[in-house]
Design an enzyme around this catalytic site. Structure first.
Site, PDB file in Angstrom:
ATOM      1  N   GLU A   1       8.804 -17.874  -4.266  1.00 27.81           N
ATOM      2  CA  GLU A   1       8.702 -16.406  -4.896  1.00 27.81           C
ATOM      3  C   GLU A   1      10.224 -15.950  -5.241  1.00 27.81           C
TER       4      GLU A   1
ATOM      5  N   GLY B   1      29.869   1.444 -24.028  1.00 28.91           N
ATOM      6  CA  GLY B   1      29.816   2.909 -24.342  1.00 28.91           C
ATOM      7  C   GLY B   1      28.613   3.540 -24.495  1.00 28.91           C
TER       8      GLY B   1
ATOM      9  N   GLU C   1       0.915  -1.111   0.006  1.00 36.85           N
ATOM     10  CA  GLU C   1      -0.232  -0.060   0.067  1.00 36.85           C
ATOM     11  C   GLU C   1       0.929   1.247   0.057  1.00 36.85           C
TER      12      GLU C   1
ATOM     13  N   GLY D   1      10.403  -8.589  -1.525  1.00 34.40           N
ATOM     14  CA  GLY D   1      10.978  -7.966  -0.342  1.00 34.40           C
ATOM     15  C   GLY D   1      12.213  -7.557  -0.678  1.00 34.40           C
TER      16      GLY D   1
ATOM     17  N   SER E   1       7.459  -2.900   2.968  1.00 31.12           N
ATOM     18  CA  SER E   1       8.214  -3.864   3.635  1.00 31.12           C
ATOM     19  C   SER E   1       7.548  -4.220   5.176  1.00 31.12           C
TER      20      SER E   1
ATOM     21  N   GLU F   1      17.371  -5.664   1.719  1.00 29.23           N
ATOM     22  CA  GLU F   1      17.364  -5.225   3.273  1.00 29.23           C
ATOM     23  C   GLU F   1      16.642  -6.324   4.092  1.00 29.23           C
TER      24      GLU F   1
ATOM     25  N   ILE G   1       1.254  -2.842  -8.118  1.00 32.63           N
ATOM     26  CA  ILE G   1       0.570  -4.052  -8.308  1.00 32.63           C
ATOM     27  C   ILE G   1       0.889  -4.642  -9.792  1.00 32.63           C
TER      28      ILE G   1
HETATM   29  C1  LIG Z   1      23.507  11.043 -23.915  1.00 36.39           C
HETATM   30  C2  LIG Z   1      24.897  11.270 -24.590  1.00 36.39           C
HETATM   31  C3  LIG Z   1      25.443  12.335 -25.119  1.00 36.39           C
HETATM   32  C4  LIG Z   1      26.355  12.331 -26.157  1.00 36.39           C
HETATM   33  N1  LIG Z   1      26.629  13.601 -26.707  1.00 36.39           N
HETATM   34  C5  LIG Z   1      27.659  13.914 -27.630  1.00 36.39           C
HETATM   35  C6  LIG Z   1      27.731  14.998 -28.267  1.00 36.39           C
HETATM   36  O1  LIG Z   1      27.039  15.938 -28.175  1.00 36.39           O
HETATM   37  N2  LIG Z   1      28.797  14.971 -29.278  1.00 36.39           N
HETATM   38  C7  LIG Z   1      29.497  13.955 -29.444  1.00 36.39           C
HETATM   39  O2  LIG Z   1      30.419  14.063 -30.361  1.00 36.39           O
HETATM   40  N3  LIG Z   1      29.330  12.682 -28.869  1.00 36.39           N
HETATM   41  C8  LIG Z   1      28.529  12.685 -27.744  1.00 36.39           C
HETATM   42  N4  LIG Z   1      28.344  11.464 -27.271  1.00 36.39           N
HETATM   43  C9  LIG Z   1      29.065  10.424 -27.495  1.00 36.39           C
HETATM   44  C10 LIG Z   1      30.169  10.101 -26.410  1.00 36.39           C
HETATM   45  O3  LIG Z   1      31.141  10.928 -26.356  1.00 36.39           O
HETATM   46  C11 LIG Z   1      30.692   8.848 -26.825  1.00 36.39           C
HETATM   47  O4  LIG Z   1      29.490   7.778 -26.456  1.00 36.39           O
HETATM   48  C12 LIG Z   1      31.875   8.171 -25.909  1.00 36.39           C
HETATM   49  O5  LIG Z   1      33.042   8.998 -26.406  1.00 36.39           O
HETATM   50  C13 LIG Z   1      32.263   6.650 -26.119  1.00 36.39           C
HETATM   51  O6  LIG Z   1      32.218   6.384 -27.395  1.00 36.39           O
HETATM   52  P1  LIG Z   1      31.750   5.095 -27.930  1.00 36.39           P
HETATM   53  O7  LIG Z   1      30.034   5.130 -27.379  1.00 36.39           O
HETATM   54  O8  LIG Z   1      32.020   4.881 -29.449  1.00 36.39           O
HETATM   55  O9  LIG Z   1      32.521   3.915 -27.026  1.00 36.39           O
HETATM   56  P2  LIG Z   1      33.650   3.159 -27.342  1.00 36.39           P
HETATM   57  O10 LIG Z   1      34.529   4.171 -27.730  1.00 36.39           O
HETATM   58  O11 LIG Z   1      33.160   2.215 -28.428  1.00 36.39           O
HETATM   59  O12 LIG Z   1      33.920   2.523 -25.774  1.00 36.39           O
HETATM   60  C14 LIG Z   1      33.173   1.390 -25.449  1.00 36.39           C
HETATM   61  C15 LIG Z   1      33.804   1.063 -24.174  1.00 36.39           C
HETATM   62  O13 LIG Z   1      35.015   0.592 -24.490  1.00 36.39           O
HETATM   63  C16 LIG Z   1      35.890   1.271 -23.631  1.00 36.39           C
HETATM   64  N5  LIG Z   1      37.535   1.682 -24.283  1.00 36.39           N
HETATM   65  C17 LIG Z   1      37.480   2.325 -25.387  1.00 36.39           C
HETATM   66  N6  LIG Z   1      38.731   2.156 -25.563  1.00 36.39           N
HETATM   67  C18 LIG Z   1      39.319   1.583 -24.584  1.00 36.39           C
HETATM   68  C19 LIG Z   1      40.499   1.557 -24.492  1.00 36.39           C
HETATM   69  N7  LIG Z   1      41.671   1.763 -25.249  1.00 36.39           N
HETATM   70  N8  LIG Z   1      41.088   0.975 -23.067  1.00 36.39           N
HETATM   71  C20 LIG Z   1      39.869   0.475 -22.625  1.00 36.39           C
HETATM   72  N9  LIG Z   1      38.826   0.509 -22.454  1.00 36.39           N
HETATM   73  C21 LIG Z   1      38.416   1.294 -23.651  1.00 36.39           C
HETATM   74  C22 LIG Z   1      35.129   2.568 -23.050  1.00 36.39           C
HETATM   75  O14 LIG Z   1      35.591   3.079 -22.102  1.00 36.39           O
HETATM   76  C23 LIG Z   1      33.739   1.911 -23.455  1.00 36.39           C
HETATM   77  O15 LIG Z   1      33.317   1.363 -22.096  1.00 36.39           O
HETATM   78  C24 LIG Z   1      27.168  11.339 -26.351  1.00 36.39           C
HETATM   79  C25 LIG Z   1      26.771  10.135 -25.699  1.00 36.39           C
HETATM   80  C26 LIG Z   1      25.798  10.047 -24.919  1.00 36.39           C
HETATM   81  C27 LIG Z   1      25.480   8.767 -24.256  1.00 36.39           C
HETATM   82  C1  LIG Z   2       8.046  -3.272 -10.270  1.00 37.82           C
HETATM   83  C2  LIG Z   2       7.391  -3.396  -9.192  1.00 37.82           C
HETATM   84  C3  LIG Z   2       6.336  -4.446  -9.085  1.00 37.82           C
HETATM   85  C4  LIG Z   2       5.730  -4.501  -7.856  1.00 37.82           C
HETATM   86  N1  LIG Z   2       4.602  -5.748  -7.799  1.00 37.82           N
HETATM   87  C5  LIG Z   2       4.283  -5.705  -6.571  1.00 37.82           C
HETATM   88  C6  LIG Z   2       3.075  -6.695  -6.608  1.00 37.82           C
HETATM   89  O1  LIG Z   2       2.784  -7.244  -7.477  1.00 37.82           O
HETATM   90  N2  LIG Z   2       2.446  -6.896  -5.266  1.00 37.82           N
HETATM   91  C7  LIG Z   2       2.641  -6.213  -4.378  1.00 37.82           C
HETATM   92  O2  LIG Z   2       2.111  -6.250  -3.326  1.00 37.82           O
HETATM   93  N3  LIG Z   2       3.681  -5.270  -4.186  1.00 37.82           N
HETATM   94  C8  LIG Z   2       4.378  -5.160  -5.452  1.00 37.82           C
HETATM   95  N4  LIG Z   2       5.466  -4.263  -5.332  1.00 37.82           N
HETATM   96  C9  LIG Z   2       6.018  -3.688  -4.110  1.00 37.82           C
HETATM   97  C10 LIG Z   2       7.039  -3.972  -3.511  1.00 37.82           C
HETATM   98  O3  LIG Z   2       6.893  -5.386  -3.016  1.00 37.82           O
HETATM   99  C11 LIG Z   2       7.569  -3.009  -2.463  1.00 37.82           C
HETATM  100  O4  LIG Z   2       8.059  -1.965  -3.212  1.00 37.82           O
HETATM  101  C12 LIG Z   2       8.578  -3.550  -1.507  1.00 37.82           C
HETATM  102  O5  LIG Z   2       8.162  -4.484  -0.503  1.00 37.82           O
HETATM  103  C13 LIG Z   2       9.131  -2.318  -0.817  1.00 37.82           C
HETATM  104  O6  LIG Z   2       8.110  -1.791   0.060  1.00 37.82           O
HETATM  105  P1  LIG Z   2       8.122  -0.335   0.044  1.00 37.82           P
HETATM  106  O7  LIG Z   2       8.150   0.067  -1.503  1.00 37.82           O
HETATM  107  O8  LIG Z   2       6.908   0.324   0.629  1.00 37.82           O
HETATM  108  O9  LIG Z   2       9.229   0.333   0.573  1.00 37.82           O
HETATM  109  P2  LIG Z   2       9.530   0.625   2.328  1.00 37.82           P
HETATM  110  O10 LIG Z   2       9.164  -0.586   2.919  1.00 37.82           O
HETATM  111  O11 LIG Z   2       9.177   2.125   2.465  1.00 37.82           O
HETATM  112  O12 LIG Z   2      11.316   0.690   2.213  1.00 37.82           O
HETATM  113  C14 LIG Z   2      11.905   1.722   1.913  1.00 37.82           C
HETATM  114  C15 LIG Z   2      13.472   1.553   2.071  1.00 37.82           C
HETATM  115  O13 LIG Z   2      13.498   1.139   3.342  1.00 37.82           O
HETATM  116  C16 LIG Z   2      14.130  -0.200   3.669  1.00 37.82           C
HETATM  117  N5  LIG Z   2      13.681  -0.774   5.208  1.00 37.82           N
HETATM  118  C17 LIG Z   2      12.476  -0.813   5.444  1.00 37.82           C
HETATM  119  N6  LIG Z   2      12.360  -1.460   6.594  1.00 37.82           N
HETATM  120  C18 LIG Z   2      13.576  -1.471   6.862  1.00 37.82           C
HETATM  121  C19 LIG Z   2      14.134  -1.725   8.321  1.00 37.82           C
HETATM  122  N7  LIG Z   2      13.503  -2.596   9.118  1.00 37.82           N
HETATM  123  N8  LIG Z   2      15.496  -1.862   8.178  1.00 37.82           N
HETATM  124  C20 LIG Z   2      16.192  -1.380   7.519  1.00 37.82           C
HETATM  125  N9  LIG Z   2      15.913  -0.695   6.126  1.00 37.82           N
HETATM  126  C21 LIG Z   2      14.570  -1.049   5.984  1.00 37.82           C
HETATM  127  C22 LIG Z   2      13.777  -0.850   2.688  1.00 37.82           C
HETATM  128  O14 LIG Z   2      14.647  -2.016   2.372  1.00 37.82           O
HETATM  129  C23 LIG Z   2      13.927   0.124   1.409  1.00 37.82           C
HETATM  130  O15 LIG Z   2      15.351   0.362   1.074  1.00 37.82           O
HETATM  131  C24 LIG Z   2       6.321  -4.065  -6.520  1.00 37.82           C
HETATM  132  C25 LIG Z   2       7.178  -2.974  -6.641  1.00 37.82           C
HETATM  133  C26 LIG Z   2       7.800  -2.876  -7.821  1.00 37.82           C
HETATM  134  C27 LIG Z   2       8.908  -1.756  -7.776  1.00 37.82           C
END
Ligand SMILES: Cc1cc2nc3c(=O)[nH]c(=O)nc-3n(C[C@H](O)[C@H](O)[C@H](O)COP(=O)(O)OP(=O)(O)OC[C@H]3O[C@@H](n4cnc5c(N)ncnc54)[C@H](O)[C@@H]3O)c2cc1C
Ligand SMILES: Cc1cc2nc3c(=O)[nH]c(=O)nc-3n(C[C@H](O)[C@H](O)[C@H](O)COP(=O)(O)OP(=O)(O)OC[C@H]3O[C@@H](n4cnc5c(N)ncnc54)[C@H](O)[C@@H]3O)c2cc1C
Ligand SMILES: Cc1cc2nc3c(=O)[nH]c(=O)nc-3n(C[C@H](O)[C@H](O)[C@H](O)COP(=O)(O)OP(=O)(O)OC[C@H]3O[C@@H](n4cnc5c(N)ncnc54)[C@H](O)[C@@H]3O)c2cc1C
Ligand SMILES: Cc1cc2nc3c(=O)[nH]c(=O)nc-3n(C[C@H](O)[C@H](O)[C@H](O)COP(=O)(O)OP(=O)(O)OC[C@H]3O[C@@H](n4cnc5c(N)ncnc54)[C@H](O)[C@@H]3O)c2cc1C
Lengths: 382, 382, 382, 382
Positions: A247, A344, A131, A369, A136, A372, A161
């Site tokens: 579950e 990337g 609800e 659940g 939790s 936590e 739900i």
């Molecule tokens: C929301 C968003 C906005 C963006 N806006 C712009 C924009 O305005 N203009 C623009 O030009 N670009 C933009 N980009 C592109 C962004 O700059 C590139 O995605 C980024 O530089 C990575 O290049 P890639 O996606 O080709 O990944 P890749 O270069 O293919 O890299 C893939 C993975 O390999 C890793 N990797 C690559 N080379 C190495 C290496 N030598 N050693 C270890 N790991 C490596 C990378 O870290 C990455 O984890 C945007 C991207 C996003 C997601």
């Molecule tokens: C995609 C999705 C599908 C779902 N489907 C269903 C469904 O079909 N039916 C249904 O009944 N529910 C459903 N849920 C609900 C789900 O079961 C609850 O969200 C979940 O049990 C947590 O409850 P809450 O959101 O009220 O969080 P809260 O209970 O408010 O918890 C908030 C935070 O506090 C932490 N917390 C709570 N108590 C403690 C404690 N004593 N000590 C430490 N930490 C604590 C929690 O771990 C969490 O991090 C769904 C949720 C999602 C996101």
């Protein structure tokens, strides 16, 4: 070699079921997923097709229209389905929770009334516990059901739900005796078509899992026949707790399958993507990240397999099921996060599987659940 | 007490600018954010309003229509804007990158032609470096610009371009001499309205940052006047590298502001949310998680402040700017992930700020040079 | 460039003091460290030499034999000392805690009696709070001091006391009124040479910090003159709490210095160690690990500098001092763990600096208030 | 319930062996451990006693004096031994490596000459691969063996050799043909008593594992009979690689056993230690830490069991053995670090089991092939 994806528990007819289900999902999911996500739910036709193929209510005896299998078959279908990384179809809730509740706790009359139609997909099930102000802390729910001469009168609301937008049959956790705390909670089945005063909110907008309908449900003087009480009055909390280990295992299946999928698409990606004069996999950092992901995926699978085998033979104990839930979903999120980074910019685009896996994964640490709550359960057992 | 949000570098007229900008964003963003996200870009009117208020091109001299300030003023505007956790408005690209490029590398004629309209919001700018098969490895780009008698003839495509859907002015990194590698890259300005052969893809669907238009751009025999070359031919790579430290600082500003916002909404949330007989903050685990987040937020702010102060006085060195980029975005993602979890189910619903912060944050570790590339840069300096 | 080791707060005479102290430690520590570790304590002569040079009681006014400086000078000496990665010399306890207590809370008579000899190194000080069954929960101590006609009669025992084996002056936290909890705790100075019934256990064997004498102390009907009460009766807890922020800063200084030392010896190591056809630093994984360590070292230093500057001007608030303590010691352990790994087998051999840093570091997350206790303090302030 | 410590592979006579060995170690280790640590090696008598009881060379056929068992029995003895958290006794090197090498690669004559005395404890074995400047990069070793008319003439030195101080039989990896790289490496057995020119350094001082003798060995024109070549010339590298999966499993056994021991002493500790009005386990943070440790311990055990079962049936593949080595030792260090912290100050005192586990654990990520090298191996298999 230990095969990361081997599922030793999936033997005999389960293996056949897996093959059949896989063939079906391989056809249906890629063709429909995008539309499901846009419309925020799967098609009713999909449920019916699944019903025809025997993919619903796999663990329900055949006399009620079910598959006549066990949890093994449910888990098998979940494996086959989850391999696509889709999270739209709420079958684990429908078959794995609601139908099982009806079968395990229901009267003969209830079984016959609901199960055949759940198995065919004519009725979709949901379980409504959470609800707005009680998640939790389930025993703090405020939705009240009062016994009247005309049946149960339900007032309150439920949130988050699954299947909430389409469900025909909602098992509602109600407080029937607020003075008794956990022992005052009962489960009542609301048949939504007949339920005057029952309304649904719009599908909730989520970070991911867009094809899954997750809704708020409102009960405003909803009258439900007396015989819709599931199990004994005041026993609702105990019934829900009793079903939890299973579950959690299903959440675990989803987690491991998603982890394996992430690993596989990413391995493929970094082998083909070129940068700085060669494929990404030539870079040591990338290799190490992938090696860590591969290790976690394999350890996770082996742990799940062991839990599954135990559950299928003697039943999984509560603390281990809690470990299964929290740890596997944690691993899922860690691995997917690393894999996304290796893509990337593409990793951030939802056209890519890894991006959807990322957005979908985050809920797994919360529902079923929260992680936590699992740790509390484990600690109590030490 | 060290105030986590104190920004000691934001003095004098910058403080006034901050107050003015804050008042404006406090009004505009909540009123429009949802629509921007749905339509996948901010309104053109919003750009014009910003122009009127002097929120565009803050560091460009007044004679070109700019704010007459410095990077200090740009960073100030970014702080004011980012406090809302919105990521729709591509001003850091428009003002912080494109306008600065034009001013720093452009001819007098180019400055006069483009800057006043950029400052008013009539022209929106974008920088197009990344290509489908070249991101981190920028010098591998394939988009070619050939010098012809009628000007530059550009062929190729760019991807992930921020402001790509609305940009009127695109600075395109082109290979003008493939034989020279990095030294064969030049920057050419494409004025999109006049550019025959220029087309844009649909806005790319992302995990978050839905209001930001990120597009694929296609150049099919696009002719551009010779005088649209920005800076010297073959100097493109060096020019882009030279500007990077400052661009990374802006990513850092966004990261720290988002971290602080996450901390503040979450602290508020766990103080008011009740479970198990008291507010969530009474649970020790929650307190410890929050204490860790608060620590990281404070350390991050102090580090950013130091980098900012250094940059404003003597210029930030390349390795420290790389530290600033990777570490602050890492902290951002860690803190937001923890804070989301503390929201339970609500954390996954995009109606909640924390959910949007989560979905938006993930790109920060990728663009602006991936965090892996930053680590390479740091290592080289050791 | 932001210099990772710059300490902007160390100005004027502090810079001179740093140079002088550094020259002294550079000579003394390498020559003696091994013997100190073997004998489980530094030599008394070393204390006397330090006294001569003015390295003891730096913040105590000259009229009591001190250095006439402030916390700035204490921190400066700690920086100079900690740069060697040695943890044998308990000066931060002696000068930074005990002498400061005597000066701040003591009567004129007490100051004159003890401070000059503490400054010369003739008297070594210790602070005894922790007991076998009360550490974090300080107010649960059981060592009792009863006021009698002949003075205070002390019974009980203390554990983990730094300088415990050599201390001449032990400030003992005693319960003088068990009925009052924290408000029934008082500080009483035991002069060990005169104290009949006072005994010490053997130096406790620790994972590291072998040159530091950490002992158990036993008080069996120990009589202490009435005038050895430090501050007001019942005020002990408050006095100790009041001094904590500064003590945590000193732990932070040690943490950051050790982190920087680890980084520097490791960078050096991987540049010179060859494997697989080139220096280790050519391997990308090694470069990335080092880049992460370098980033953490720099961020840690900047955070410490800010805390130091704040403390020297307006006094550091309690929650920030707690952040300083837990986060910097956590970073220390993380960085050192990574650096050790980069040394391969040598990292495990105590002949290597990194191995000693590792063994020494682990205590930092425990004493000075455990890191868990710091998080409680931070959470309370949110 | 899945029992965290269940070892399903330990059946039949292995279970009896486990019981017998456990009884023996329960008696011997507590009585001697401290002395072993002080003298930096176990007593020769201990080896002889073990020999009498059949705890040496368990997998060697009875005709050579061995136990006539298999790897199962070796692993069983290791489990029984490691449960004490002692790391002094180098049996896994002696029996699990050296004796197995002699049996698998040796001639009949070599087997008869050495194995019976190894089984009785009269000869202690060591394997010397690592050199001061070649560890991970084994093929870069420089110790040379030249075939002469009088036998092999060996020159060079080895470092970090387990059992190095007491070994009578050292299998030395030598370069017999530097021009051939890995294919020029051969294994030659040096019988130390007869070896003129062979000397040992003092036991190396380590962070932990103080009872294990780890030494530097020097070979200065050491002459060894021709028939001491083990296996074929030039095949040394391949032989060592071939045995690695099994050696990694043994490291895994030690890791999991240490993890379980840490969990068990810590659970016990926090249940009995009082602070702030109740046992430590009442504090939620402590409960969560323990729940995480318990989960990791269980997952680790299940993974190890699966690897063990696979190895005993079909042999464990190389990448999985690498996962086993790195992941289990990582988990070991993580869990022990958390458990130490839960002990407060006592965790740093080597009188406490957890402190010794901590100091001992750190080497596990380094020897047996560093964890980085394991990741390389895994990545290559993807
Ligand atoms: C929301 C968003 C906005 C963006 N806006 C712009 C924009 O305005 N203009 C623009 O030009 N670009 C933009 N980009 C592109 C962004 O700059 C590139 O995605 C980024 O530089 C990575 O290049 P890639 O996606 O080709 O990944 P890749 O270069 O293919 O890299 C893939 C993975 O390999 C890793 N990797 C690559 N080379 C190495 C290496 N030598 N050693 C270890 N790991 C490596 C990378 O870290 C990455 O984890 C945007 C991207 C996003 C997601
Ligand atoms: C995609 C999705 C599908 C779902 N489907 C269903 C469904 O079909 N039916 C249904 O009944 N529910 C459903 N849920 C609900 C789900 O079961 C609850 O969200 C979940 O049990 C947590 O409850 P809450 O959101 O009220 O969080 P809260 O209970 O408010 O918890 C908030 C935070 O506090 C932490 N917390 C709570 N108590 C403690 C404690 N004593 N000590 C430490 N930490 C604590 C929690 O771990 C969490 O991090 C769904 C949720 C999602 C996101
Ligand atoms: C090398 C060394 C030098 C020292 N020098 C001195 C000295 O000079 N003088 C002196 O008086 N003391 C000294 N100490 C003692 C030190 O201050 C204590 O060890 C420390 O305060 C912790 O107390 P404890 O050991 O009793 O642990 P405990 O208080 O028993 O704590 C055990 C564990 O429980 C945790 N814990 C405790 N309470 C809570 C809670 N409420 N919630 C969650 N977790 C909790 C702790 O964080 C810790 O992890 C020294 C210790 C060491 C190791
Ligand atoms: C307690 C102990 C007992 C031992 N017992 C024995 C024994 O009985 N017999 C024996 O022969 N040896 C023994 N060893 C040695 C051990 O096998 C080596 O220490 C180990 O193989 C690492 O070699 P190294 O120390 O030379 O480190 P190096 O090989 O120099 O490695 C240093 C660091 O660089 C990393 N590294 C190396 N190459 C790469 C690469 N290509 N990419 C990325 N990172 C890389 C390593 O992982 C490590 O972190 C023992 C060591 C210890 C600590």
């Amino acid at each position: 070699m230990i095969d990361a994806t081997a599922r030793p528990w999936m033997t005999g007819d389960a293996a056949d079921l897996f093959a059949m289900a896989t063939a079906f999902f391989d056809r249906e999911i890629p063709a429909n997923r995008e539309r499901w996500e846009a419309q925020r739910c799967v098609d009713r036709e999909f449920w019916l097709k699944c019903g025809e193929l025997g993919l619903l209510c796999a663990s329900i005896p055949v006399e009620y229209g079910g598959g006549g299998g066990s949890f093994l078959h449910q888990a098998t279908i979940q494996e086959a389905y989850a391999r696509h990384g889709d999270r739209s179809w709420g079958n684990s809730m429908h078959s794995g929770v609601v139908a099982d509740y009806v079968y395990e706790y229901g009267t003969e009359e209830q079984r016959q009334r609901w199960l055949p139609k759940m198995a065919s997909g004519e009725l979709i099930g949901a379980l409504a516990m959470t609800e707005p102000s009680a998640g939790s802390d389930l025993k703090a729910i405020r939705t009240k059901a009062v016994r009247t001469s005309r049946g149960w009168l339900i007032n309150g609301s439920k949130i988050f739900i699954t299947n909430g937008g389409s469900a025909d049959l909602v098992v509602v956790a109600c407080s029937t005796d607020p003075s008794k705390g956990a022992k005052g909670i009962s489960l009542i089945v609301v048949e939504t078509q007949a339920a005057v005063g029952f309304t649904r909110g719009r599908p909730l907008e989520k970070i991911g899992q867009h094809g899954a309908d997750t809704n708020e449900l409102f009960f405003d003087d909803v009258l439900v026949p007396e015989e819709n009480l599931l199990g004994e009055e005041g026993n609702g909390f105990a019934m829900m707790m009793h079903r939890l280990p299973q579950e959690r295992l299903i959440v675990g299946v989803t987690a491991v399958t998603a982890t394996e999928l992430a690993l596989s698409v990413t391995t493929d990606y970094v082998k083909h993507r070129e940068a700085f004069g060669g494929p990404l996999i030539d870079k040591q950092h990338i290799r190490f990240e992938l090696a860590e992901c591969a290790t976690l995926a394999k350890v996770a699978r082996i742990f799940l397999n062991e839990c599954m085998a135990t559950h299928l033979s003697t039943g999984l104990d509560l603390p281990t099921s809690a470990m299964c839930k929290w740890w596997l979903t944690d691993v899922q999120c860690q691995v997917i996060d690393k894999c996304l980074q290796l893509h990337g910019g593409y990793g951030y685009m939802t056209e890519y599987t890894i991006a959807r896996l990322y957005a979908d994964a985050r809920a797994q640490r919360i529902y079923g659940g929260t992680n936590e709550i699992q740790k509390e359960l484990i600690a109590r057992s030490l």
